[in-house]
Enzyme design. Structure first.
Site, PDB file in Angstrom:
ATOM      1  N   GLU A 204      46.254  32.585  43.582  1.00 48.82           N
ATOM      2  CA  GLU A 204      45.317  33.496  44.267  1.00 48.82           C
ATOM      3  C   GLU A 204      43.956  33.231  43.643  1.00 48.82           C
ATOM      4  O   GLU A 204      43.730  33.594  42.487  1.00 48.82           O
ATOM      5  CB  GLU A 204      45.724  34.951  44.056  1.00 48.82           C
ATOM      6  CG  GLU A 204      47.096  35.331  44.596  1.00 48.82           C
ATOM      7  CD  GLU A 204      47.190  35.327  46.107  1.00 48.82           C
ATOM      8  OE1 GLU A 204      46.154  35.155  46.772  1.00 48.82           O
ATOM      9  OE2 GLU A 204      48.299  35.482  46.619  1.00 48.82           O
TER      10      GLU A 204
ATOM     11  N   GLU B  30      30.476  31.594  44.751  1.00 48.25           N
ATOM     12  CA  GLU B  30      31.005  32.925  44.413  1.00 48.25           C
ATOM     13  C   GLU B  30      30.231  33.477  43.213  1.00 48.25           C
ATOM     14  O   GLU B  30      30.234  32.883  42.139  1.00 48.25           O
ATOM     15  CB  GLU B  30      32.498  32.824  44.068  1.00 48.25           C
ATOM     16  CG  GLU B  30      33.123  34.182  43.836  1.00 48.25           C
ATOM     17  CD  GLU B  30      34.586  34.118  43.399  1.00 48.25           C
ATOM     18  OE1 GLU B  30      34.955  33.220  42.623  1.00 48.25           O
ATOM     19  OE2 GLU B  30      35.350  34.999  43.839  1.00 48.25           O
TER      20      GLU B  30
ATOM     21  N   CYS C 228      37.910  39.900  44.383  1.00 46.40           N
ATOM     22  CA  CYS C 228      37.915  38.596  45.064  1.00 46.40           C
ATOM     23  C   CYS C 228      37.649  38.744  46.551  1.00 46.40           C
ATOM     24  O   CYS C 228      37.188  37.812  47.194  1.00 46.40           O
ATOM     25  CB  CYS C 228      39.248  37.911  44.830  1.00 46.40           C
ATOM     26  SG  CYS C 228      40.634  38.882  45.453  1.00 46.40           S
TER      27      CYS C 228
HETATM   28  P1  NAD Z   1      39.424  32.648  35.218  1.00 41.28           P
HETATM   29  O1  NAD Z   1      39.983  31.560  36.061  1.00 41.28           O
HETATM   30  O2  NAD Z   1      38.269  32.348  34.352  1.00 41.28           O
HETATM   31  O3  NAD Z   1      40.540  33.235  34.236  1.00 41.28           O
HETATM   32  C1  NAD Z   1      41.775  33.740  34.733  1.00 41.28           C
HETATM   33  C2  NAD Z   1      42.833  33.553  33.672  1.00 41.28           C
HETATM   34  O4  NAD Z   1      43.049  32.168  33.474  1.00 41.28           O
HETATM   35  C3  NAD Z   1      42.464  34.135  32.306  1.00 41.28           C
HETATM   36  O5  NAD Z   1      43.607  34.749  31.775  1.00 41.28           O
HETATM   37  C4  NAD Z   1      42.085  32.900  31.506  1.00 41.28           C
HETATM   38  O6  NAD Z   1      42.290  33.039  30.119  1.00 41.28           O
HETATM   39  C5  NAD Z   1      43.035  31.869  32.084  1.00 41.28           C
HETATM   40  N1  NAD Z   1      42.619  30.478  31.950  1.00 41.28           N
HETATM   41  C6  NAD Z   1      41.365  29.966  31.977  1.00 41.28           C
HETATM   42  N2  NAD Z   1      41.398  28.623  31.848  1.00 41.28           N
HETATM   43  C7  NAD Z   1      42.699  28.269  31.736  1.00 41.28           C
HETATM   44  C8  NAD Z   1      43.385  27.031  31.587  1.00 41.28           C
HETATM   45  N3  NAD Z   1      42.748  25.871  31.531  1.00 41.28           N
HETATM   46  N4  NAD Z   1      44.741  27.039  31.517  1.00 41.28           N
HETATM   47  C9  NAD Z   1      45.425  28.208  31.595  1.00 41.28           C
HETATM   48  N5  NAD Z   1      44.834  29.408  31.720  1.00 41.28           N
HETATM   49  C10 NAD Z   1      43.488  29.444  31.815  1.00 41.28           C
HETATM   50  O7  NAD Z   1      39.123  33.838  36.226  1.00 41.28           O
HETATM   51  P2  NAD Z   1      38.469  35.242  35.883  1.00 41.28           P
HETATM   52  O8  NAD Z   1      37.038  35.001  35.549  1.00 41.28           O
HETATM   53  O9  NAD Z   1      39.341  35.973  34.932  1.00 41.28           O
HETATM   54  O10 NAD Z   1      38.576  36.001  37.279  1.00 41.28           O
HETATM   55  C11 NAD Z   1      37.612  35.932  38.275  1.00 41.28           C
HETATM   56  C12 NAD Z   1      38.043  34.962  39.355  1.00 41.28           C
HETATM   57  O11 NAD Z   1      39.328  35.311  39.829  1.00 41.28           O
HETATM   58  C13 NAD Z   1      37.150  34.990  40.569  1.00 41.28           C
HETATM   59  O12 NAD Z   1      36.963  33.680  41.028  1.00 41.28           O
HETATM   60  C14 NAD Z   1      37.955  35.775  41.583  1.00 41.28           C
HETATM   61  O13 NAD Z   1      37.650  35.531  42.926  1.00 41.28           O
HETATM   62  C15 NAD Z   1      39.335  35.347  41.249  1.00 41.28           C
HETATM   63  N6  NAD Z   1      40.320  36.331  41.701  1.00 41.28           N
HETATM   64  C16 NAD Z   1      41.061  36.038  42.796  1.00 41.28           C
HETATM   65  C17 NAD Z   1      41.988  36.968  43.270  1.00 41.28           C
HETATM   66  C18 NAD Z   1      42.822  36.704  44.505  1.00 41.28           C
HETATM   67  O14 NAD Z   1      43.729  37.479  44.769  1.00 41.28           O
HETATM   68  N7  NAD Z   1      42.546  35.666  45.253  1.00 41.28           N
HETATM   69  C19 NAD Z   1      42.145  38.175  42.598  1.00 41.28           C
HETATM   70  C20 NAD Z   1      41.353  38.434  41.485  1.00 41.28           C
HETATM   71  C21 NAD Z   1      40.438  37.496  41.033  1.00 41.28           C
HETATM   72  O1  6OD Z   2      45.682  44.158  46.710  1.00 36.42           O
HETATM   73  C1  6OD Z   2      46.240  43.147  46.296  1.00 36.42           C
HETATM   74  O2  6OD Z   2      47.467  42.981  46.401  1.00 36.42           O
HETATM   75  C2  6OD Z   2      45.470  42.087  45.643  1.00 36.42           C
HETATM   76  N1  6OD Z   2      46.181  41.018  45.255  1.00 36.42           N
HETATM   77  C3  6OD Z   2      44.131  42.213  45.471  1.00 36.42           C
HETATM   78  C4  6OD Z   2      43.316  41.231  44.890  1.00 36.42           C
HETATM   79  C5  6OD Z   2      42.020  41.492  44.648  1.00 36.42           C
HETATM   80  C6  6OD Z   2      41.160  40.555  44.042  1.00 36.42           C
HETATM   81  O3  6OD Z   2      40.279  40.796  43.244  1.00 36.42           O
END
Ligand code: NAD
Ligand code: 6OD
Length: 491
Positions: free
Chosen positions: A262, A395, A296
């Site tokens: 995700e 983003e 997100c």
């Molecule tokens: P991030 O990718 O920086 O970190 C997420 C997790 O990955 C953290 O626990 C981090 O420690 C870990 N991580 C980072 N590099 C890694 C590697 N090389 N190997 C293994 N683990 C690693 O993301 P973030 O800044 O925590 O979150 C924000 C991002 O998440 C935004 O882009 C947002 O859109 C996305 N997001 C998406 C959804 C969705 O459902 N699509 C939901 C929430 C957040």
């Molecule tokens: O509502 C959910 O199930 C879900 N996965 C939300 C994600 C939000 C992202 O920031």
């Protein structure tokens, strides 16, 4: 201003240790890092810093637990454990909401009304869903009977983001346990507290030792990488940035792990002139600035049809200025602090870039008055950018939206799809045929018409293009967390 003093007196930040094989433990080398409160910039506590050695212990425990009492839990027993976890989360609602607000900087009220109740519901939902799961069977004339059985995938690695920490961790953990797997979880380094409490809740609810394990730490060259590289981790579910997804895919390739992703988004919010503007604005305030824009699914690219462009802007800017920005524990706060200093600088960098790119900041772009400390950014609305501007394409993941006018349906569909992301889209129109027509052409996994973030956990949730791989929710989660074996009996 009324501060929620009672809850601040009752709930103090906690130090966070790993949870391995049913017990809280320190790192082998006793290493820790600071947990910073984004609303005050103060150190709230210490977090054990895990790496390969702690992940090895956690994965070994999870692997052993697959063969322990957990495998003999009946469907009813697993369902009861999940239900109990949900109940215990609700019993500790205020405490968990306070810890979540301290860790993330989000308004306490949001954690209380959204994050934590939904975390409980994730368990309640999958407790029920589990009891209705079936498999397939086919009779092939008088020749054979084919049927499939569903088994756990094994040890599942869970790598989580910081924006909705408990909501998203439990969105993975509940179906993972429902399908009989064991787990090694890594919360984001910025938000370790609710995951730490959740481990204790799971134990109290009857989850056997080793079934859930928690390792704190960083991503690259740390606990995150150790999980994704580990040969005994059978599947990895990851929520986070698209570029992190690329790194994880490379690491997971050597042992060909099952992956669920995700990822990020740059979601269009499309407003046609025939929509009800007051309703649009009520919801657009949320889809733009809820959780400081750190969701997100936030609709950070707003497209407004030209006849209502000026009217929309006038009302939207006025309503945005009314949002109370500041201390997450002050009554009525709608926008808290962004997650970290780095992120604060990154989001402000985009606002500066927008000005260089020729944009006009209609409101926001600065700090709320009276807040010397804390990573606060006022909700920011930017106009005057072109579709090629980086602020329209990348983003930002903060309280910043761009607004662009459009003329025709074809033009807005083309612009909305002109991105490598494909997570969510909102369409506002009172024309039923247009709603269907546009929705069918939008390249996104989640499309809302005349609403935003309205969830039903049975529906497929996930992104197209570089916003994700696979879907979560209802049977889609079960597909990921289980392996099907087909059995053919010759008659
Ligand atoms: P991030 O990718 O920086 O970190 C997420 C997790 O990955 C953290 O626990 C981090 O420690 C870990 N991580 C980072 N590099 C890694 C590697 N090389 N190997 C293994 N683990 C690693 O993301 P973030 O800044 O925590 O979150 C924000 C991002 O998440 C935004 O882009 C947002 O859109 C996305 N997001 C998406 C959804 C969705 O459902 N699509 C939901 C929430 C957040
Ligand atoms: O509502 C959910 O199930 C879900 N996965 C939300 C994600 C939000 C992202 O920031």
């Amino acid at each position: 201003m009324q501060v929620k003093e009672k809850i601040l007196k009752e709930v103090k930040p906690i130090n966070c240790r790993h949870f391995i094989d049913g017990s809280y433990v320190d790192s082998i080398n006793m290493k820790t890092f600071d947990n910073i409160n984004p609303a005050t910039e103060e150190v709230m506590g210490k977090v054990a810093e895990g790496g390969k050695e702690e992940v090895d212990l956690a994965v070994a425990a999870a692997k052993r637990a697959l063969k322990g009492p957990w495998k003999d839990f009946t469907t009813q027993e697993r369902s009861a454990v999940l239900r109990r976890i949900g109940d215990l989360i609700l019993e500790r609602l205020e405490e968990l909401a306070a810890l979540e607000a301290m860790d993330t900087g989000k308004p306490y009220q949001m954690a209380l009304e959204v994050d934590i109740p939904r975390a409980a519901y994730n368990f309640h939902f999958f407790a029920d869903y589990l009891t209705s799961m079936g498999t397939e069977a086919y009779q092939q004339d008088q020749t054979a009977l084919h049927y499939s059985i569903r088994r756990p995938v094994g040890v599942v690695g869970m790598i989580n983001p910081w924006n909705l920490p408990m909501l998203l961790l439990t969105w993975k953990l509940a179906p993972c346990l429902a399908a009989g797997n064991t787990a090694v979880m890594k919360p984001a380094e910025w938000t370790p507290m609710t995951a730490t409490v959740l481990a204790e809740i799971c134990k109290e609810a009857g989850v056997p030792d080793g079934v859930i394990n928690l390792v704190h730490g960083f991503g690259p060259d740390s606990a995150g990488a150790a999980i994704t590289e580990h040969p005994d981790v059978d599947a990895v579910t990851f929520t986070g940035e698209t570029k992190t997804g690329t790194a994880i895919m490379k690491a997971a390739a050597s042992t060909l792990k099952k992956l669920s992703y995700e990822l990020g988004g740059k979601n269009p919010n499309i407003i046609f002139a025939d929509s009800d503007l007051d309703e649009v604005i009520d919801t657009t305030l949320k889809s733009s600035f809820m959780n400081q824009g750190e969701v997100c699914l936030c609709g950070s690219r707003i497209y407004v049809q030209r006849p209502v462009y000026e009217a929309f802007l006038e009302k939207f800017v006025a309503r945005t200025k009314e949002l109370l920005v500041g201390d997450p524990f002050v009554e009525g706060t709608k926008v808290g602090a962004v997650i970290s200093k780095e992120h604060y600088e990154r989001v402000n960098g985009y606002i500066e870039l927008a000005k260089e790119e020729g944009g006009t900041v209609l409101t926001g772009g600065d700090r709320p008055e009276g807040h010397e400390k804390g990573f606060y950014i006022k909700p920011t609305i930017i106009t005057g950018l072109t579709r090629d501007s980086r602020c329209v394409r990348e983003e930002i993941f903060g309280p910043v939206v761009t607004v662009l006018p459009f003329d025709s349906e074809e033009e807005v569909i083309e612009q909305a799809n002109d991105t490598h992301y494909g997570l969510g889209t909102t369409i506002w129109t009172n024309d039923l045929r247009r709603a269907h027509r546009v929705a069918h052409q939008i390249e996104a996994g989640i499309i809302w018409v005349n609403t935003w973030y309205l969830r039903d956990l049975r529906t497929p949730f996930g992104g197209m293009k570089q916003s994700g791989i696979g879907r979560e929710g209802g049977m889609h989660s079960f597909e990921f967390y289980s392996e099907l074996s087909n059995i053919t009996i010759k008659l």
